[in-house]
Design a protein around this motif. Structure first.
Motif, PDB file in Angstrom:
ATOM      1  N   GLU A 264       0.824  -1.210   0.000  1.00  0.00           N
ATOM      2  CA  GLU A 264       0.000   0.000   0.000  1.00  0.00           C
ATOM      3  C   GLU A 264       0.859   1.260   0.000  1.00  0.00           C
ATOM      4  O   GLU A 264       0.618   2.188  -0.773  1.00  0.00           O
ATOM      5  N   ILE A 265       1.856   1.277   0.866  1.00  0.00           N
ATOM      6  CA  ILE A 265       2.724   2.456   0.936  1.00  0.00           C
ATOM      7  C   ILE A 265       3.556   2.585  -0.329  1.00  0.00           C
ATOM      8  O   ILE A 265       3.702   3.672  -0.896  1.00  0.00           O
ATOM      9  N   ALA A 266       4.127   1.483  -0.785  1.00  0.00           N
ATOM     10  CA  ALA A 266       4.978   1.521  -1.980  1.00  0.00           C
ATOM     11  C   ALA A 266       4.197   2.046  -3.186  1.00  0.00           C
ATOM     12  O   ALA A 266       4.700   2.873  -3.960  1.00  0.00           O
ATOM     13  N   LYS A 267       2.976   1.581  -3.355  1.00  0.00           N
ATOM     14  CA  LYS A 267       2.158   2.015  -4.489  1.00  0.00           C
ATOM     15  C   LYS A 267       1.747   3.481  -4.342  1.00  0.00           C
ATOM     16  O   LYS A 267       1.686   4.231  -5.331  1.00  0.00           O
ATOM     17  N   LYS A 268       1.466   3.885  -3.104  1.00  0.00           N
ATOM     18  CA  LYS A 268       1.090   5.274  -2.858  1.00  0.00           C
ATOM     19  C   LYS A 268       2.250   6.204  -3.204  1.00  0.00           C
ATOM     20  O   LYS A 268       2.069   7.249  -3.838  1.00  0.00           O
ATOM     21  N   LEU A 269       3.452   5.813  -2.805  1.00  0.00           N
ATOM     22  CA  LEU A 269       4.634   6.617  -3.094  1.00  0.00           C
ATOM     23  C   LEU A 269       4.942   6.619  -4.585  1.00  0.00           C
ATOM     24  O   LEU A 269       5.270   7.663  -5.165  1.00  0.00           O
ATOM     25  N   GLU A 270       4.815   5.460  -5.227  1.00  0.00           N
ATOM     26  CA  GLU A 270       5.065   5.366  -6.666  1.00  0.00           C
ATOM     27  C   GLU A 270       4.146   6.301  -7.445  1.00  0.00           C
ATOM     28  O   GLU A 270       4.588   7.022  -8.352  1.00  0.00           O
ATOM     29  N   ALA A 271       2.854   6.312  -7.083  1.00  0.00           N
ATOM     30  CA  ALA A 271       1.890   7.163  -7.781  1.00  0.00           C
ATOM     31  C   ALA A 271       2.200   8.648  -7.564  1.00  0.00           C
ATOM     32  O   ALA A 271       2.107   9.455  -8.491  1.00  0.00           O
ATOM     33  N   ALA A 272       2.605   9.007  -6.347  1.00  0.00           N
ATOM     34  CA  ALA A 272       2.916  10.412  -6.048  1.00  0.00           C
ATOM     35  C   ALA A 272       4.144  10.873  -6.815  1.00  0.00           C
ATOM     36  O   ALA A 272       4.201  12.012  -7.293  1.00  0.00           O
ATOM     37  N   ILE A 273       5.134   9.991  -6.950  1.00  0.00           N
ATOM     38  CA  ILE A 273       6.339  10.335  -7.716  1.00  0.00           C
ATOM     39  C   ILE A 273       5.989  10.536  -9.189  1.00  0.00           C
ATOM     40  O   ILE A 273       6.429  11.494  -9.826  1.00  0.00           O
ATOM     41  N   ALA A 274       5.183   9.620  -9.739  1.00  0.00           N
ATOM     42  CA  ALA A 274       4.785   9.722 -11.146  1.00  0.00           C
ATOM     43  C   ALA A 274       4.056  11.033 -11.416  1.00  0.00           C
ATOM     44  O   ALA A 274       4.314  11.716 -12.418  1.00  0.00           O
TER      45      ALA A 274
END
Length: 325
Positions: A264-274
């Motif tokens: 959940e955290i990894a995907k949340k961070l990935e989306a914010a970076i993108a």
């Protein structure tokens, strides 16, 4: 019976308390972002300019704090990422190829199996630079000097296993020359010695020369780029292949977290970076990175690195053999 009920209630409370511990992320406290190179270099500048835009996408009280831990070609920082807690309040930037290459050459303080890649941000070709007043005006002249007198030209890089170091090794192998390699803790230190006349040639990344983009004028001058084709940012700078040395080398940079961080955290961070990378204000504020932005999701980036390892392994074996002599 009553004992069983109490035990079940306690277990349930434990699940509620422990399971969603990540739910407050990233509002609980600042997130430490570890960078393996000194302030002022390409990695440091990229992270400091991008992170405020990632904070905006995460929302709430999200706050990143950059911590520079230079040394050992990035190994110190990579180890810090691997040892981070699974709550994702300590993450970092990884630099490829050093990140996956260094463990091939020796025992390291980290393993890539302990780290989860979140997102690649840039794919940044290596550029060979000299002081503007240098008598070495082309890659051909650098190679000619080295063929005339081995070790007569000093060439800087940012540590063993970094893209600059590997680029120099590839150049030496392809051209059958032996430069005098000088290791630095970051590009800022290379630049200082180039301008001070203590270093003849630097091996840096395209994003680290924003003042040269479009004009190639200033206290430093690019004489070759290690990409498959010329860069629109330095249209007059020839590729190494044009000088008869068909080699390419790029620096990839992106974010990573400890392996145990939740999906959940990894995907949340990935989306914010993108999303942050697409922000026009970020692109405007980071002219050096704009030409090399190359977002890639973490899982896809990991597969790319797995494939890359096959190409890097021969250089790792060469380095180990040299050290054993």
């Amino acid at each position: 019976m009553r004992g069983k009920v109490v035990a079940l209630v306690a277990a349930a409370v434990g699940i509620v308390a422990c399971g969603p511990a990540w739910a407050g992320w990233p509002d609980d406290k600042p997130i430490e972002v570890v960078i393996g190179f000194a302030p002022g270099g390409g990695t440091d500048v990229m992270a400091r300019k991008l992170l405020p835009f990632v904070e905006q996408r995460l929302g709430g009280k999200a706050k990143f704090v950059v911590l520079n831990k230079p040394g050992a070609g990035g190994e110190i920082a990579f180890a810090a990422i691997a040892r981070g807690a699974p709550d994702a309040y300590s993450i970092g930037v990884v630099n490829v190829p050093g990140y996956n290459f260094i463990p091939m050459t020796r025992k390291t303080q980290y393993s890539t199996d302990e780290i989860r890649l979140v997102a690649r941000v840039v794919d940044d070709p290596s550029v060979i630079v000299v002081p503007a007043e240098s008598k070495l005006t082309s890659l051909a002249e650098v190679l000619a000097a080295l063929r005339s007198k081995p070790g007569s030209v000093t060439i800087g890089h940012n540590g063993a296993g970094t893209n600059g170091h590997l680029a120099i090794r590839m150049l030496a192998n392809a051209a059958k020359v032996e430069p005098n390699e000088i290791s630095y803790r970051g590009t800022a230190a290379q630049r200082t010695d180039l301008l001070g006349g203590h270093l003849q040639v630097g091996m840096v990344s395209l994003s680290e020369l924003p003042e040269l983009h479009g004009t190639n004028k200033g206290p430093l001058r690019a004489i070759a780029i290690l990409s498959k084709q010329r860069s629109p940012s330095l249209p007059d700078v020839p590729t190494a292949e044009e000088a008869g040395i068909p080699i390419t080398m790029t620096a990839e940079r992106g974010f990573a977290v400890p392996k145990a961080v939740s999906d959940e955290i990894a995907k949340k961070l990935e989306a914010a970076i993108a999303e942050g990378l697409r922000d026009p204000e970020y692109i405007k504020s980071s002219p050096g990175d704009a030409p090399v932005l190359a977002f890639m999701p973490g899982a896809e980036w990991q597969k790319r690195l797995d494939d890359m390892n096959q190409a890097l392994r021969p250089f790792a074996e060469e380095m180990k053999a040299q050290e054993q002599k």
